[in-house]
Design a protein around this motif. Structure first.
Motif, PDB file in Angstrom:
ATOM      1  N   LEU A 235       0.829  -1.192   0.000  1.00  0.00           N
ATOM      2  CA  LEU A 235       0.000   0.000   0.000  1.00  0.00           C
ATOM      3  C   LEU A 235       0.872   1.253   0.000  1.00  0.00           C
ATOM      4  O   LEU A 235       1.877   1.322   0.700  1.00  0.00           O
ATOM      5  CB  LEU A 235      -0.910   0.024   1.230  1.00  0.00           C
ATOM      6  CG  LEU A 235      -1.846  -1.164   1.375  1.00  0.00           C
ATOM      7  CD1 LEU A 235      -2.655  -1.046   2.658  1.00  0.00           C
ATOM      8  CD2 LEU A 235      -2.779  -1.288   0.181  1.00  0.00           C
ATOM      9  N   MET A 236       0.465   2.253  -0.803  1.00  0.00           N
ATOM     10  CA  MET A 236       1.196   3.523  -0.841  1.00  0.00           C
ATOM     11  C   MET A 236       1.258   4.108   0.557  1.00  0.00           C
ATOM     12  O   MET A 236       0.284   4.059   1.303  1.00  0.00           O
ATOM     13  CB  MET A 236       0.491   4.500  -1.780  1.00  0.00           C
ATOM     14  CG  MET A 236       0.685   4.181  -3.241  1.00  0.00           C
ATOM     15  SD  MET A 236      -0.103   5.434  -4.260  1.00  0.00           S
ATOM     16  CE  MET A 236      -1.394   4.467  -5.004  1.00  0.00           C
ATOM     17  N   ALA A 237       2.381   4.652   0.912  1.00  0.00           N
ATOM     18  CA  ALA A 237       2.650   5.315   2.195  1.00  0.00           C
ATOM     19  C   ALA A 237       2.825   4.335   3.348  1.00  0.00           C
ATOM     20  O   ALA A 237       3.246   4.731   4.423  1.00  0.00           O
ATOM     21  CB  ALA A 237       1.567   6.334   2.542  1.00  0.00           C
ATOM     22  N   TYR A 238       2.519   3.042   3.156  1.00  0.00           N
ATOM     23  CA  TYR A 238       2.660   2.075   4.247  1.00  0.00           C
ATOM     24  C   TYR A 238       3.588   0.919   3.888  1.00  0.00           C
ATOM     25  O   TYR A 238       3.990   0.165   4.759  1.00  0.00           O
ATOM     26  CB  TYR A 238       1.283   1.515   4.651  1.00  0.00           C
ATOM     27  CG  TYR A 238       0.369   2.596   5.143  1.00  0.00           C
ATOM     28  CD1 TYR A 238       0.541   3.158   6.396  1.00  0.00           C
ATOM     29  CD2 TYR A 238      -0.631   3.096   4.321  1.00  0.00           C
ATOM     30  CE1 TYR A 238      -0.279   4.181   6.834  1.00  0.00           C
ATOM     31  CE2 TYR A 238      -1.454   4.111   4.755  1.00  0.00           C
ATOM     32  CZ  TYR A 238      -1.277   4.657   6.007  1.00  0.00           C
ATOM     33  OH  TYR A 238      -2.085   5.673   6.433  1.00  0.00           O
ATOM     34  N   GLY A 239       3.892   0.737   2.613  1.00  0.00           N
ATOM     35  CA  GLY A 239       4.729  -0.386   2.197  1.00  0.00           C
ATOM     36  C   GLY A 239       3.953  -1.689   2.285  1.00  0.00           C
ATOM     37  O   GLY A 239       2.748  -1.734   2.069  1.00  0.00           O
ATOM     38  N   THR A 240       4.650  -2.758   2.642  1.00  0.00           N
ATOM     39  CA  THR A 240       4.009  -4.068   2.769  1.00  0.00           C
ATOM     40  C   THR A 240       3.160  -4.083   4.031  1.00  0.00           C
ATOM     41  O   THR A 240       3.634  -3.783   5.126  1.00  0.00           O
ATOM     42  CB  THR A 240       5.061  -5.183   2.831  1.00  0.00           C
ATOM     43  OG1 THR A 240       5.841  -5.137   1.635  1.00  0.00           O
ATOM     44  CG2 THR A 240       4.400  -6.551   2.947  1.00  0.00           C
ATOM     45  N   VAL A 241       1.888  -4.437   3.864  1.00  0.00           N
ATOM     46  CA  VAL A 241       0.943  -4.486   4.978  1.00  0.00           C
ATOM     47  C   VAL A 241       0.317  -5.872   5.008  1.00  0.00           C
ATOM     48  O   VAL A 241      -0.046  -6.431   3.969  1.00  0.00           O
ATOM     49  CB  VAL A 241      -0.159  -3.407   4.827  1.00  0.00           C
ATOM     50  CG1 VAL A 241      -1.194  -3.516   5.935  1.00  0.00           C
ATOM     51  CG2 VAL A 241       0.462  -2.014   4.813  1.00  0.00           C
ATOM     52  N   TYR A 242       0.216  -6.436   6.220  1.00  0.00           N
ATOM     53  CA  TYR A 242      -0.404  -7.744   6.410  1.00  0.00           C
ATOM     54  C   TYR A 242      -1.768  -7.574   7.051  1.00  0.00           C
ATOM     55  O   TYR A 242      -1.910  -6.871   8.051  1.00  0.00           O
ATOM     56  CB  TYR A 242       0.468  -8.635   7.305  1.00  0.00           C
ATOM     57  CG  TYR A 242       1.802  -8.950   6.694  1.00  0.00           C
ATOM     58  CD1 TYR A 242       1.911  -9.890   5.678  1.00  0.00           C
ATOM     59  CD2 TYR A 242       2.954  -8.299   7.119  1.00  0.00           C
ATOM     60  CE1 TYR A 242       3.139 -10.175   5.106  1.00  0.00           C
ATOM     61  CE2 TYR A 242       4.188  -8.584   6.554  1.00  0.00           C
ATOM     62  CZ  TYR A 242       4.270  -9.517   5.550  1.00  0.00           C
ATOM     63  OH  TYR A 242       5.478  -9.790   4.976  1.00  0.00           O
ATOM     64  N   TYR A 243      -2.766  -8.241   6.462  1.00  0.00           N
ATOM     65  CA  TYR A 243      -4.113  -8.281   7.028  1.00  0.00           C
ATOM     66  C   TYR A 243      -4.395  -9.727   7.417  1.00  0.00           C
ATOM     67  O   TYR A 243      -4.244 -10.634   6.595  1.00  0.00           O
ATOM     68  CB  TYR A 243      -5.160  -7.815   6.015  1.00  0.00           C
ATOM     69  CG  TYR A 243      -5.126  -6.325   5.771  1.00  0.00           C
ATOM     70  CD1 TYR A 243      -5.809  -5.456   6.620  1.00  0.00           C
ATOM     71  CD2 TYR A 243      -4.407  -5.789   4.721  1.00  0.00           C
ATOM     72  CE1 TYR A 243      -5.779  -4.089   6.409  1.00  0.00           C
ATOM     73  CE2 TYR A 243      -4.368  -4.423   4.504  1.00  0.00           C
ATOM     74  CZ  TYR A 243      -5.055  -3.574   5.344  1.00  0.00           C
ATOM     75  OH  TYR A 243      -5.020  -2.228   5.150  1.00  0.00           O
ATOM     76  N   VAL A 244      -4.805  -9.934   8.669  1.00  0.00           N
ATOM     77  CA  VAL A 244      -5.101 -11.278   9.153  1.00  0.00           C
ATOM     78  C   VAL A 244      -6.597 -11.359   9.460  1.00  0.00           C
ATOM     79  O   VAL A 244      -7.118 -10.578  10.265  1.00  0.00           O
ATOM     80  CB  VAL A 244      -4.296 -11.619  10.430  1.00  0.00           C
ATOM     81  CG1 VAL A 244      -4.627 -13.027  10.894  1.00  0.00           C
ATOM     82  CG2 VAL A 244      -2.804 -11.474  10.164  1.00  0.00           C
ATOM     83  N   PHE A 245      -7.263 -12.313   8.802  1.00  0.00           N
ATOM     84  CA  PHE A 245      -8.702 -12.491   8.980  1.00  0.00           C
ATOM     85  C   PHE A 245      -8.981 -13.778   9.740  1.00  0.00           C
ATOM     86  O   PHE A 245      -8.407 -14.820   9.435  1.00  0.00           O
ATOM     87  CB  PHE A 245      -9.399 -12.556   7.612  1.00  0.00           C
ATOM     88  CG  PHE A 245      -9.233 -11.305   6.804  1.00  0.00           C
ATOM     89  CD1 PHE A 245     -10.054 -10.213   7.022  1.00  0.00           C
ATOM     90  CD2 PHE A 245      -8.246 -11.211   5.835  1.00  0.00           C
ATOM     91  CE1 PHE A 245      -9.897  -9.047   6.277  1.00  0.00           C
ATOM     92  CE2 PHE A 245      -8.078 -10.060   5.091  1.00  0.00           C
ATOM     93  CZ  PHE A 245      -8.908  -8.978   5.316  1.00  0.00           C
ATOM     94  N   ASP A 246      -9.888 -13.696  10.692  1.00  0.00           N
ATOM     95  CA  ASP A 246     -10.355 -14.859  11.434  1.00  0.00           C
ATOM     96  C   ASP A 246     -11.467 -15.508  10.604  1.00  0.00           C
ATOM     97  O   ASP A 246     -12.483 -14.868  10.314  1.00  0.00           O
ATOM     98  CB  ASP A 246     -10.895 -14.407  12.793  1.00  0.00           C
ATOM     99  CG  ASP A 246     -11.381 -15.552  13.656  1.00  0.00           C
ATOM    100  OD1 ASP A 246     -11.368 -16.715  13.194  1.00  0.00           O
ATOM    101  OD2 ASP A 246     -11.776 -15.272  14.795  1.00  0.00           O
ATOM    102  N   LEU A 247     -11.282 -16.754  10.207  1.00  0.00           N
ATOM    103  CA  LEU A 247     -12.254 -17.431   9.336  1.00  0.00           C
ATOM    104  C   LEU A 247     -13.185 -18.373  10.093  1.00  0.00           C
ATOM    105  O   LEU A 247     -13.973 -19.086   9.469  1.00  0.00           O
ATOM    106  CB  LEU A 247     -11.509 -18.211   8.242  1.00  0.00           C
ATOM    107  CG  LEU A 247     -10.602 -17.384   7.333  1.00  0.00           C
ATOM    108  CD1 LEU A 247      -9.892 -18.274   6.324  1.00  0.00           C
ATOM    109  CD2 LEU A 247     -11.379 -16.280   6.639  1.00  0.00           C
ATOM    110  N   LYS A 248     -13.114 -18.356  11.414  1.00  0.00           N
ATOM    111  CA  LYS A 248     -14.015 -19.221  12.179  1.00  0.00           C
ATOM    112  C   LYS A 248     -15.464 -18.869  11.864  1.00  0.00           C
ATOM    113  O   LYS A 248     -15.830 -17.705  11.835  1.00  0.00           O
ATOM    114  CB  LYS A 248     -13.751 -19.067  13.679  1.00  0.00           C
ATOM    115  CG  LYS A 248     -12.476 -19.712  14.119  1.00  0.00           C
ATOM    116  CD  LYS A 248     -12.341 -19.650  15.633  1.00  0.00           C
ATOM    117  CE  LYS A 248     -10.911 -19.418  15.989  1.00  0.00           C
ATOM    118  NZ  LYS A 248     -10.597 -18.120  16.482  1.00  0.00           N
ATOM    119  N   GLY A 249     -16.261 -19.859  11.595  1.00  0.00           N
ATOM    120  CA  GLY A 249     -17.666 -19.649  11.277  1.00  0.00           C
ATOM    121  C   GLY A 249     -17.928 -19.314   9.826  1.00  0.00           C
ATOM    122  O   GLY A 249     -19.082 -19.170   9.422  1.00  0.00           O
ATOM    123  N   ALA A 250     -16.895 -19.184   9.015  1.00  0.00           N
ATOM    124  CA  ALA A 250     -17.074 -18.784   7.613  1.00  0.00           C
ATOM    125  C   ALA A 250     -17.846 -19.829   6.817  1.00  0.00           C
ATOM    126  O   ALA A 250     -18.712 -19.480   6.014  1.00  0.00           O
ATOM    127  CB  ALA A 250     -15.726 -18.514   6.954  1.00  0.00           C
TER     128      ALA A 250
END
Length: 178
Positions: A148-163
């Motif tokens: 992402l611009m201005a942030y570099g590499t960004v990690y998003y972690v999603f909880d998939l329980k119940g998906a």
């Protein structure tokens, strides 16, 4: 080694933060053009963490799953709040769409996936929908790496329980209210 340890710390912090609140929201709206009820799922919004600084990125993200009548398939995307386009990924532009590859970690297995987006819009769609839906159904966490611009590499972690149950409920409502 240091990057791997950082990723593990990000996962642990995110899991602790979402253990109590991780849930999926099934919603609908009435399509004004067709009069049909459209159903969709949204995960909780999560903060991303910048790989370089370890600080949270103020751009939150959620998994969005909807149904495409034309192709008779579920469509999975990542949407952001606020809805701004800060993506800084290199890829191929074709018919006003940017196609790019990124890394996703399903539980403890890392895989390269292709995503796409309309140029100048924020939501990111996975290109292999059936693969992603299967992974979401059979995993407990999903970590997505984005640049992402201005942030570099960004990690998003999603909880998939119940998906998986939420996806079943989505499909049930789509069939019931056709």
């Amino acid at each position: 080694m240091r990057k791997r340890m950082f990723v593990l710390v990000v996962i642990l912090i995110s899991l602790l933060a979402t253990a109590t609140f991780g849930e999926w929201k099934l919603s609908s709206y009435k399509d004004n053009e067709t009069g049909k009820t459209r159903w969709y799922l949204v995960s909780d919004y999560v903060l991303g963490m910048a790989a370089d600084t370890g600080e949270y990125c103020p751009l939150t993200a959620a998994i969005f799953i909807s149904y495409n009548d034309e192709y008779n398939t579920l469509v999975t995307s990542i949407t952001f709040s606020p809805l701004v386009d800060l993506l800084n990924m290199k890829g191929t532009v074709y018919n006003n769409m940017l196609f790019f590859e990124t890394w996703v970690m399903w539980d403890d297995k890392i895989e390269k996936v292709e995503m796409t987006k309309l140029t100048n819009t924020a939501p990111l769609m996975f290109t292999n929908q059936s693969f992603v839906i299967n992974k979401i159904r059979n995993s407990t966490t999903m970590l997505v790496e984005l640049n992402l611009m201005a942030y570099g590499t960004v990690y998003y972690v999603f909880d998939l329980k119940g998906a998986s149950t939420a996806i079943d409920n989505l499909l049930y409502n789509i069939k019931m209210y056709k």
